[in-house]
Design an enzyme around this catalytic site. Structure first.
Site, mmCIF file in Angstrom:
data_model
loop_
_atom_site.group_PDB
_atom_site.id
_atom_site.type_symbol
_atom_site.label_atom_id
_atom_site.label_comp_id
_atom_site.label_asym_id
_atom_site.label_seq_id
_atom_site.Cartn_x
_atom_site.Cartn_y
_atom_site.Cartn_z
ATOM 1 C CG ASP A 41 -9.482 -3.482 -2.646
ATOM 2 O OD1 ASP A 41 -8.890 -2.617 -2.749
ATOM 3 O OD2 ASP A 41 -9.880 -3.914 -3.321
ATOM 4 C CB SER B 92 -0.833 0.040 1.036
ATOM 5 O OG SER B 92 -1.526 1.401 1.337
ATOM 6 C CG PHE C 109 -8.378 6.751 6.097
ATOM 7 C CD1 PHE C 109 -7.800 6.528 5.441
ATOM 8 C CD2 PHE C 109 -7.712 6.037 7.084
ATOM 9 C CE1 PHE C 109 -7.933 5.049 5.259
ATOM 10 C CE2 PHE C 109 -7.770 4.767 7.518
ATOM 11 C CZ PHE C 109 -7.763 4.518 6.208
ATOM 12 C CE LYS D 201 -11.377 3.304 10.798
ATOM 13 N NZ LYS D 201 -10.696 4.207 10.132
#
Length: 208
Positions: A79, A16, A166, A189
């Protein structure tokens, strides 16, 4: 070769170049305390793969193979995206480039809101889910990629809330917590997110 054996050899490439994802993964890998150095592909001058699959699984494998081929090392790829059933699962695999420009979070959020506006009904929520698929390959031609999938269910807000995270985090509402994903800190999170779920499955596979 077992996962533990090849991981102990040293380096795992993270396929990534997304700064937000890399930050979350670095936090998750640190929490998992894996015996391996995780190197984002950008540090090896590996550019993004061409994601021409039609599913999260296909694109994760494409990205992992690409990084493994160029680096010559095991690679793990994520992904992920947001799926909204009322939109037939969109944005789905196109989440990062939904509005046309890859990684323009503001434009992507605005497009999602505009698509949903005519579909909203009074006193009815719009369901959504974040999806993360991790693909792990030992080498570029690994015939048996390991797949780890996390799904995080919530609702899609009418206006953004929160400054953290984000992507679509400001639009993703968690009714049980009365918070948006962008109002959570990283630790909160990572415990429950789609990416955190997939990483826990990855960790469990190493302990078998």
């Amino acid at each position: 070769m077992s996962a533990q054996a090849w991981l102990s050899q040293g380096t795992l490439v993270l396929a990534s170049n997304n700064k937000g994802k890399i930050a979350e993964f670095e936090k998750l890998f640190a929490e998992l305390q894996l015996p391996v150095d995780v190197v984002p592909q950008g540090q090896l001058n590996i550019e993004d793969a061409v994601e021409d699959g039609l599913s999260f699984v296909e694109n994760a494998i494409i990205k992992a193979r690409h990084a493994a081929k160029i680096s010559g090392k095991p690679a793990i790829a994520d992904d992920s995206g947001i799926c909204v059933p009322i939109l037939g699962g969109a944005p789905g695999i196109y989440s990062a480039r939904y509005a046309g420009e890859h990684g323009n979070d503001t434009a992507n959020n605005e497009k999602l809101l505009s698509k949903l506006k005519p579909l909203r009904k009074e006193n009815e929520v719009i369901d959504g889910m974040f999806v993360c698929v991790l693909a792990l390959v030992q080498h570029a031609e690994d015939p048996l990629p390991q797949i780890f999938q996390g799904i995080w269910k919530g609702e899609i807000l009418e206006v953004p809330r929160g400054e953290n995270g984000f992507g679509y985090d400001p639009l993703f509402w968690l009714p049980e917590l009365q918070l948006s994903s962008a109002e959570m800190n990283k630790e909160e999170k990572n415990k429950i997110s789609h990416r955190g779920q997939a990483m826990q499955l990855f960790k469990a596979s190493l302990e078998k």
